[in-house]
Design a protein around this motif. Structure first.
Motif, PDB file in Angstrom:
ATOM      1  N   ARG A 114       0.855  -1.190   0.000  1.00  0.00           N
ATOM      2  CA  ARG A 114       0.000   0.000   0.000  1.00  0.00           C
ATOM      3  C   ARG A 114       0.891   1.241   0.000  1.00  0.00           C
ATOM      4  NH1 ARG A 114      -2.817  -0.003   6.013  1.00  0.00           N
ATOM      5  NH2 ARG A 114      -0.916   0.024   7.289  1.00  0.00           N
ATOM      6  N   PRO A 115       0.379   2.380  -0.418  1.00  0.00           N
ATOM      7  CA  PRO A 115       1.228   3.564  -0.556  1.00  0.00           C
ATOM      8  C   PRO A 115       1.910   3.952   0.753  1.00  0.00           C
ATOM      9  CG  PRO A 115      -0.886   3.902  -1.633  1.00  0.00           C
ATOM     10  CD  PRO A 115      -1.004   2.621  -0.876  1.00  0.00           C
ATOM     11  N   VAL A 116       3.135   4.454   0.630  1.00  0.00           N
ATOM     12  CA  VAL A 116       3.883   4.945   1.779  1.00  0.00           C
ATOM     13  C   VAL A 116       3.439   6.381   2.056  1.00  0.00           C
ATOM     14  CG1 VAL A 116       6.185   5.550   2.620  1.00  0.00           C
ATOM     15  CG2 VAL A 116       5.841   3.443   1.326  1.00  0.00           C
ATOM     16  N   THR A 117       2.992   6.650   3.288  1.00  0.00           N
ATOM     17  CA  THR A 117       2.445   7.967   3.617  1.00  0.00           C
ATOM     18  C   THR A 117       3.072   8.495   4.908  1.00  0.00           C
ATOM     19  OG1 THR A 117       0.612   7.054   4.913  1.00  0.00           O
ATOM     20  CG2 THR A 117       0.250   7.355   2.538  1.00  0.00           C
ATOM     21  N   ASP A 118       3.016   9.811   5.073  1.00  0.00           N
ATOM     22  CA  ASP A 118       3.492  10.440   6.306  1.00  0.00           C
ATOM     23  C   ASP A 118       2.615  10.046   7.493  1.00  0.00           C
ATOM     24  OD1 ASP A 118       5.547  11.709   4.945  1.00  0.00           O
ATOM     25  OD2 ASP A 118       4.359  13.510   4.544  1.00  0.00           O
ATOM     26  N   GLU A 119       1.344   9.843   7.230  1.00  0.00           N
ATOM     27  CA  GLU A 119       0.430   9.453   8.306  1.00  0.00           C
ATOM     28  C   GLU A 119       0.826   8.105   8.888  1.00  0.00           C
ATOM     29  OE1 GLU A 119      -4.376   8.653   9.024  1.00  0.00           O
ATOM     30  OE2 GLU A 119      -3.588   9.127   7.033  1.00  0.00           O
ATOM     31  N   ARG A 120       1.146   7.159   8.012  1.00  0.00           N
ATOM     32  CA  ARG A 120       1.572   5.839   8.496  1.00  0.00           C
ATOM     33  C   ARG A 120       2.915   5.944   9.203  1.00  0.00           C
ATOM     34  NH1 ARG A 120       0.355   1.495  11.102  1.00  0.00           N
ATOM     35  NH2 ARG A 120       1.642  -0.321  10.560  1.00  0.00           N
ATOM     36  N   ALA A 130      10.222   7.922   9.071  1.00  0.00           N
ATOM     37  CA  ALA A 130       9.911   8.872   8.002  1.00  0.00           C
ATOM     38  C   ALA A 130       9.609   8.088   6.732  1.00  0.00           C
ATOM     39  CB  ALA A 130      11.080   9.825   7.770  1.00  0.00           C
ATOM     40  N   ALA A 131       8.648   8.586   5.954  1.00  0.00           N
ATOM     41  CA  ALA A 131       8.348   7.986   4.654  1.00  0.00           C
ATOM     42  C   ALA A 131       9.430   8.399   3.666  1.00  0.00           C
ATOM     43  CB  ALA A 131       6.979   8.448   4.170  1.00  0.00           C
ATOM     44  N   SER A 132      10.006   7.420   2.986  1.00  0.00           N
ATOM     45  CA  SER A 132      11.101   7.695   2.050  1.00  0.00           C
ATOM     46  C   SER A 132      10.947   6.813   0.822  1.00  0.00           C
ATOM     47  CB  SER A 132      12.454   7.429   2.717  1.00  0.00           C
ATOM     48  OG  SER A 132      13.523   7.619   1.817  1.00  0.00           O
ATOM     49  N   GLY A 133      10.393   7.392  -0.244  1.00  0.00           N
ATOM     50  CA  GLY A 133      10.208   6.620  -1.473  1.00  0.00           C
ATOM     51  C   GLY A 133       9.212   5.491  -1.276  1.00  0.00           C
ATOM     52  N   THR A 134       9.681   4.250  -1.395  1.00  0.00           N
ATOM     53  CA  THR A 134       8.825   3.079  -1.224  1.00  0.00           C
ATOM     54  C   THR A 134       9.039   2.405   0.118  1.00  0.00           C
ATOM     55  OG1 THR A 134      10.489   1.662  -2.278  1.00  0.00           O
ATOM     56  CG2 THR A 134       8.828   2.662  -3.713  1.00  0.00           C
ATOM     57  N   GLN A 135       9.688   3.078   1.059  1.00  0.00           N
ATOM     58  CA  GLN A 135       9.974   2.447   2.343  1.00  0.00           C
ATOM     59  C   GLN A 135       9.846   3.447   3.485  1.00  0.00           C
ATOM     60  OE1 GLN A 135      14.027   1.101   1.853  1.00  0.00           O
ATOM     61  NE2 GLN A 135      14.868   3.154   1.945  1.00  0.00           N
ATOM     62  N   TYR A 136       9.844   2.910   4.697  1.00  0.00           N
ATOM     63  CA  TYR A 136       9.911   3.722   5.914  1.00  0.00           C
ATOM     64  C   TYR A 136      11.280   3.478   6.550  1.00  0.00           C
ATOM     65  CZ  TYR A 136       4.826   4.050   5.463  1.00  0.00           C
ATOM     66  OH  TYR A 136       3.555   4.283   4.997  1.00  0.00           O
ATOM     67  N   LYS A 137      11.863   4.538   7.102  1.00  0.00           N
ATOM     68  CA  LYS A 137      13.179   4.368   7.703  1.00  0.00           C
ATOM     69  C   LYS A 137      13.297   5.190   8.977  1.00  0.00           C
ATOM     70  CE  LYS A 137      15.690   8.028   5.227  1.00  0.00           C
ATOM     71  NZ  LYS A 137      16.881   8.336   4.392  1.00  0.00           N
ATOM     72  N   SER A 138      14.200   4.705   9.851  1.00  0.00           N
ATOM     73  CA  SER A 138      14.517   5.403  11.092  1.00  0.00           C
ATOM     74  C   SER A 138      16.021   5.309  11.295  1.00  0.00           C
ATOM     75  CB  SER A 138      13.788   4.748  12.273  1.00  0.00           C
ATOM     76  OG  SER A 138      14.223   5.320  13.501  1.00  0.00           O
ATOM     77  N   ILE A 192       7.573  -9.410   6.685  1.00  0.00           N
ATOM     78  CA  ILE A 192       6.272  -8.808   6.957  1.00  0.00           C
ATOM     79  C   ILE A 192       5.473  -8.879   5.656  1.00  0.00           C
ATOM     80  CG2 ILE A 192       7.091  -7.266   8.777  1.00  0.00           C
ATOM     81  CD1 ILE A 192       7.182  -5.007   6.713  1.00  0.00           C
ATOM     82  N   PRO A 193       4.151  -8.723   5.696  1.00  0.00           N
ATOM     83  CA  PRO A 193       3.373  -8.768   4.453  1.00  0.00           C
ATOM     84  C   PRO A 193       3.882  -7.753   3.425  1.00  0.00           C
ATOM     85  CG  PRO A 193       1.922  -8.861   6.352  1.00  0.00           C
ATOM     86  CD  PRO A 193       3.290  -8.585   6.888  1.00  0.00           C
ATOM     87  N   GLY A 194       4.294  -8.252   2.285  1.00  0.00           N
ATOM     88  CA  GLY A 194       4.758  -7.385   1.207  1.00  0.00           C
ATOM     89  C   GLY A 194       6.199  -6.954   1.299  1.00  0.00           C
ATOM     90  N   GLY A 195       6.967  -7.471   2.262  1.00  0.00           N
ATOM     91  CA  GLY A 195       8.365  -7.050   2.358  1.00  0.00           C
ATOM     92  C   GLY A 195       9.052  -7.585   3.601  1.00  0.00           C
ATOM     93  N   ARG A 196       9.828  -6.739   4.267  1.00  0.00           N
ATOM     94  CA  ARG A 196      10.575  -7.169   5.448  1.00  0.00           C
ATOM     95  C   ARG A 196      10.953  -5.969   6.304  1.00  0.00           C
ATOM     96  NH1 ARG A 196      16.851  -7.969   3.572  1.00  0.00           N
ATOM     97  NH2 ARG A 196      16.831  -6.539   1.816  1.00  0.00           N
ATOM     98  N   ILE A 211       8.754  -5.879  16.612  1.00  0.00           N
ATOM     99  CA  ILE A 211       7.731  -5.104  17.323  1.00  0.00           C
ATOM    100  C   ILE A 211       6.365  -5.393  16.700  1.00  0.00           C
ATOM    101  CG2 ILE A 211       6.875  -2.771  17.779  1.00  0.00           C
ATOM    102  CD1 ILE A 211       9.753  -1.809  17.865  1.00  0.00           C
ATOM    103  N   PRO A 212       5.372  -5.801  17.471  1.00  0.00           N
ATOM    104  CA  PRO A 212       4.036  -6.062  16.912  1.00  0.00           C
ATOM    105  C   PRO A 212       3.484  -4.818  16.211  1.00  0.00           C
ATOM    106  CG  PRO A 212       4.201  -6.919  19.162  1.00  0.00           C
ATOM    107  CD  PRO A 212       5.428  -6.095  18.920  1.00  0.00           C
ATOM    108  N   GLY A 213       2.916  -5.029  15.034  1.00  0.00           N
ATOM    109  CA  GLY A 213       2.327  -3.929  14.271  1.00  0.00           C
ATOM    110  C   GLY A 213       3.298  -3.198  13.380  1.00  0.00           C
ATOM    111  N   LEU A 214       4.569  -3.610  13.370  1.00  0.00           N
ATOM    112  CA  LEU A 214       5.556  -2.937  12.528  1.00  0.00           C
ATOM    113  C   LEU A 214       5.447  -3.468  11.095  1.00  0.00           C
ATOM    114  CD1 LEU A 214       7.637  -0.766  13.314  1.00  0.00           C
ATOM    115  CD2 LEU A 214       9.383  -2.545  13.333  1.00  0.00           C
ATOM    116  N   THR A 215       4.460  -2.973  10.373  1.00  0.00           N
ATOM    117  CA  THR A 215       4.190  -3.403   9.001  1.00  0.00           C
ATOM    118  C   THR A 215       3.834  -2.181   8.158  1.00  0.00           C
ATOM    119  OG1 THR A 215       1.839  -3.772   9.393  1.00  0.00           O
ATOM    120  CG2 THR A 215       3.319  -5.629   9.825  1.00  0.00           C
ATOM    121  N   PHE A 216       3.677  -2.405   6.859  1.00  0.00           N
ATOM    122  CA  PHE A 216       3.249  -1.331   5.966  1.00  0.00           C
ATOM    123  C   PHE A 216       1.820  -0.914   6.275  1.00  0.00           C
ATOM    124  CE2 PHE A 216       6.715  -3.079   3.384  1.00  0.00           C
ATOM    125  CZ  PHE A 216       7.390  -1.925   3.091  1.00  0.00           C
TER     126      PHE A 216
END
Length: 259
Positions: free
Chosen positions: A112-118, A152-160, A219-223, A254-259
């Motif tokens: 699903r799309p990578v968003t700032d909200e997520r 932070a949302a970055s392209g097609t991924q989230y990063k910290s 994780i669903p759709g990736g890792r 961490i539980p819930g750490l998904t797209f």
């Protein structure tokens, strides 16, 4: 002089006269010219056919087939279009110009799309996870604009990206949610199974005093990919890594750490 002439005439006396059948020679010459032209015409026709047919077959544009020489006596010659690939399968486009650069393969898309909200929701999960040991201090990486211990949302991924200091040492902790295929156990890695049946892949390495721990979990759709090292700001820390291997695994699961 007359004696020599007379002797030559006498020597060749009785030879049959030399005759040239001019009409016959011209007829034979015309026949040879006609045959040669016919052979040349056939050769040219074969060459043109050999060049034109592949060109016509290749000009179908991938939208079906091209019919060549169709008749009621024989079926048409057609070329089938290549089988289509799945829509989500990445492609590599090659150029026909020698020495030209080949465009890089596009990154896989997340489910699903990578968003700032997520990204804000993932930051809240990270803060409430308790993955950091008590008394840990977090800070930014020099030259990196990211706020520490956030996603932070970055392209097609989230990063910290965070500088972490604990009693065990100081270093850098990176967390990525990356789309694509599930992780694989590369040579030297170890596999741990979680209570939820997920497999966690862990590997460690050391080079020039820099120690690195890598953790991957599907994780669903990736890792989820976690990196923990004893270096920060491009300098090697005096102590060990800020997180132990078990703490790095806890962070990646961490539980819930998904797209």
């Amino acid at each position: 002089m007359s004696d020599i002439k007379q002797a030559l005439e006498t020597a060749f006396d009785g030879e049959p006269p030399l005759t040239l059948d001019v009409p016959k020679i011209m007829k034979a010459g015309k026949r040879r010219v006609a045959v040669r032209r016919a052979v040349t015409g056939v050769a040219v026709l074969v060459t043109v056919t050999a060049v034109c047919v592949p060109a016509m077959l290749g000009s179908s544009g991938g939208g079906g087939s091209v019919e060549v020489g169709a008749s009621s006596a024989s079926p048409p010659l057609t070329t089938a279009a290549p089988p289509s690939s799945p829509a989500d399968e990445p492609r590599v486009t090659h150029t026909t110009k020698p020495g030209a650069d080949v465009p890089s393969m596009p990154l896989p898309q997340p489910p699903r799309p990578v968003t700032d909200e997520r990204a804000e929701q993932l930051t809240a999960l990270l803060a409430a996870s308790g993955a950091l040991p008590e008394g840990a201090q977090v800070g930014p990486i020099a030259g990196d604009p990211m706020t520490p211990w956030t996603f932070a949302a970055s392209g097609t991924q989230y990063k910290s990206v965070t500088d972490v200091t604990t009693a065990a040492g100081r270093g850098m902790v990176l967390i990525y949610l990356m789309p694509g295929n599930p992780p694989k156990c590369e040579p030297g890695c170890r596999v741990f199974r979680q209570p939820d049946e997920r497999e966690v892949f862990v590997s460690t390495s050391e080079w020039n005093g820099i120690r690195l721990t890598l953790v991957d979990v599907a994780i669903p759709g990736g890792r989820v990919h976690v990196q923990v090292s004893n270096s920060s700001d491009k300098a090697v820390g005096d102590g060990g890594q800020p997180l132990t291997e078990d703490q790095a695994v806890k962070l990646a699961t961490i539980p819930g750490l998904t797209f």
